[in-house]
Design a protein around this motif. Structure first.
Motif, short mmCIF file in Angstrom:
data_model
loop_
_atom_site.label_atom_id
_atom_site.label_comp_id
_atom_site.label_asym_id
_atom_site.label_seq_id
_atom_site.Cartn_x
_atom_site.Cartn_y
_atom_site.Cartn_z
N GLY A 79 0.80 -1.21 0.00
CA GLY A 79 0.00 0.00 0.00
C GLY A 79 0.83 1.27 0.00
N SER A 80 0.16 2.41 -0.21
CA SER A 80 0.83 3.70 -0.31
C SER A 80 0.14 4.75 0.54
N PHE A 81 0.92 5.75 0.92
CA PHE A 81 0.46 6.90 1.69
C PHE A 81 0.89 8.14 0.91
N VAL A 82 -0.07 8.89 0.36
CA VAL A 82 0.22 10.08 -0.44
C VAL A 82 -0.23 11.30 0.33
N VAL A 83 0.73 12.21 0.58
CA VAL A 83 0.47 13.37 1.42
C VAL A 83 0.79 14.65 0.65
N ASP A 84 -0.21 15.49 0.49
CA ASP A 84 -0.04 16.80 -0.17
C ASP A 84 0.25 17.84 0.90
N LEU A 85 1.42 18.48 0.80
CA LEU A 85 1.82 19.47 1.79
C LEU A 85 2.23 20.77 1.10
N GLY A 86 1.59 21.86 1.47
CA GLY A 86 1.97 23.16 0.94
C GLY A 86 3.15 23.72 1.71
N GLY A 87 3.93 24.53 1.04
CA GLY A 87 5.07 25.16 1.67
C GLY A 87 4.66 26.34 2.53
N ALA A 88 5.58 26.84 3.33
CA ALA A 88 5.30 27.98 4.19
C ALA A 88 6.59 28.76 4.45
N HIS A 93 9.87 36.35 8.43
CA HIS A 93 11.13 36.32 7.68
C HIS A 93 10.90 35.79 6.27
N PRO A 94 11.61 36.33 5.29
CA PRO A 94 11.43 35.86 3.91
C PRO A 94 12.25 34.62 3.59
N VAL A 95 12.23 33.65 4.47
CA VAL A 95 12.91 32.37 4.24
C VAL A 95 11.93 31.23 4.55
N ARG A 96 12.12 30.15 3.88
CA ARG A 96 11.15 29.07 3.93
C ARG A 96 11.29 28.19 5.16
N SER A 97 10.14 27.72 5.64
CA SER A 97 10.11 26.68 6.66
C SER A 97 10.48 25.35 6.01
N ASN A 123 0.36 24.54 -9.38
CA ASN A 123 -0.95 25.15 -9.53
C ASN A 123 -0.79 26.51 -10.20
N PRO A 124 -0.95 26.60 -11.53
CA PRO A 124 -0.71 27.87 -12.23
C PRO A 124 -1.67 28.98 -11.85
N SER A 125 -2.79 28.63 -11.23
CA SER A 125 -3.77 29.65 -10.87
C SER A 125 -3.61 30.14 -9.43
N LYS A 126 -2.58 29.67 -8.73
CA LYS A 126 -2.39 30.07 -7.35
C LYS A 126 -2.07 31.56 -7.25
N LEU A 127 -2.70 32.23 -6.30
CA LEU A 127 -2.49 33.66 -6.13
C LEU A 127 -1.11 33.95 -5.54
N PRO A 128 -0.53 35.12 -5.86
CA PRO A 128 0.78 35.46 -5.30
C PRO A 128 0.74 35.51 -3.77
N SER A 129 1.68 34.84 -3.15
CA SER A 129 1.77 34.86 -1.69
C SER A 129 3.18 34.45 -1.27
N PRO A 130 3.62 34.86 -0.07
CA PRO A 130 2.92 35.76 0.84
C PRO A 130 2.97 37.21 0.34
N ILE A 131 1.91 37.96 0.63
CA ILE A 131 1.78 39.31 0.10
C ILE A 131 2.95 40.19 0.48
N GLU A 132 3.42 40.07 1.73
CA GLU A 132 4.50 40.94 2.21
C GLU A 132 5.76 40.83 1.36
N ARG A 137 7.02 43.99 -1.05
CA ARG A 137 8.46 44.24 -1.14
C ARG A 137 9.08 43.72 -2.44
N LYS A 138 8.37 42.79 -3.08
CA LYS A 138 8.83 42.22 -4.35
C LYS A 138 10.25 41.64 -4.26
N ILE A 139 10.45 40.81 -3.24
CA ILE A 139 11.75 40.19 -3.04
C ILE A 139 11.69 38.66 -3.16
N ARG A 140 10.50 38.13 -3.42
CA ARG A 140 10.35 36.69 -3.62
C ARG A 140 9.40 36.42 -4.78
N ALA A 141 9.58 35.27 -5.43
CA ALA A 141 8.69 34.86 -6.52
C ALA A 141 7.44 34.21 -5.94
#
Length: 330
Positions: A79-88, A93-97, A123-132, A137-141
């Motif tokens: 069997g398999s376990f498939v887990v969808d996890l979004g980034g944060a 701070h403008p660095v990833r968890s 997901n090409p339709s995902k809205l720009p985030s995080p807003i800050e 500040r326009k320092i991250r994609a």
């Protein structure tokens, strides 16, 4: 037959059952080695508390591991376990968890799972985030990719990629129509002749582990019905095409698929269409009651409203059965 729990499901269909229940409690009641696939999208480890509930990123890994330990016991050997996890991002701070990667390491190193393959849901339709960081500040994609871990109990889980072939490109279609006119391969330096491997129609192309699936549901029937009935839609739905891919890839008809964070029950709905037995576990009765809209999309609105109201009013001793649905994704 589906496994039974010590409480009645909220509703049943031809192939599945939806339960308002704590997933840890429900998983513990399932027979060991009985589930072919657990397909789920847990609440993400976000910095701000969401309506559907989420943990602080530092508590998240241990919290999710409690579910994973039970999932490991309940999965069939292949069997398999498939887990969808979004980034944060880390708070303030403008660095990833790294929480989604820590989940992966803990599940493999401490629980015993194998990483069969990592997938990335674009997901090409995902809205720009995080807003800050992106808009102001326009320092991250823009963050447009979720990590999807395909974990297995053995190094040889059940899988058949021929069940999820993608449409050939226009160029490939031309090659298939007249191979000699479009491709004349020479022998490789190794001496291997690949000329006979092209020009054969295998029914589609092998997909990559980058799954491009838009999650723009603004016009979906589920959302329209939530609006018409006057209830809140689940705020963190994944598109039906995501569980559809893994359900087709990793299971066969009549296999058992479980979603331990059922939400609006997209997984159960896809299983119904694909003739897989399914069980959905969700703590919030309002979300699970509204998930019945997916199974009643062609019914008159008054019948849908009546069904929702009945589900919200039902006690633990009653169960509503939903008749077989028509095979269309919403």
């Amino acid at each position: 037959m589906l496994p039974t729990l010590n409480k009645n499901p909220l509703y049943t269909t031809e192939y599945g059952s939806a339960y308002v229940v704590d997933s840890l409690e429900a998983l513990a009641q399932l027979p060991d080695n009985s589930v072919n696939l657990v397909m789920t999208s847990p609440p993400f480890a976000l910095q701000r508390q969401k309506e559907y509930g989420n943990k602080d990123e530092y508590d998240y890994v241990d919290w999710l591991a409690e579910f994973a330990k039970l999932v490991y016991q309940k999965l069939t050997p292949d069997g398999s376990f498939v887990v969808d996890l979004g980034g944060a991002y880390r708070k303030g701070h403008p660095v990833r968890s790294l929480y989604n990667y820590r989940v992966l390491i803990k599940f493999c190193d401490e629980i015993g799972f194998h990483l069969a393959e990592e997938f990335f849901w674009f997901n090409p339709s995902k809205l720009p985030s995080p807003i800050e960081w992106v808009n102001k500040r326009k320092i991250r994609a823009k963050d447009s990719v979720n990590t999807v871990w395909w974990l297995s109990k053995t190094e040889w889980p059940k899988a058949d990629v021929s069940k999820v072939l993608t449409e050939y490109s226009d160029r490939m279609k031309k090659l298939l129509k007249d191979p000699e006119a479009y491709y004349s391969p020479a022998k490789r330096p190794s001496g291997h002749d690949i000329s006979n491997t092209f020009g054969k129609d295998n029914g589609g192309a092998i997909p990559s582990n980058l799954l491009q699936i838009s999650n723009s549901e603004a016009s979906s029937k589920y959302l329209k019905l939530c609006k018409e009935v006057g209830v809140s839609a689940h705020p963190a739905r994944f598109p039906a095409k995501l569980p559809e891919f893994f359900i087709r890839f990793l299971t066969e008809p009549n296999d058992l698929v479980v979603d331990i964070f059922g939400g609006s029950n997209t997984t159960g709905y896809v299983c119904e269409l694909e003739k897989r037995r399914w069980m959905a576990f969700e703590e919030r009765k309002d979300y699970l009651s509204a998930s019945v809209f997916r199974f009643m999309q062609e019914k008159p609105i008054e019948e849908i409203k009546e069904a929702f109201n009945e589900l919200m009013a039902e006690d633990e001793n009653t169960t509503k059965h939903i008749p077989t649905i028509q095979p269309t994704l919403i």
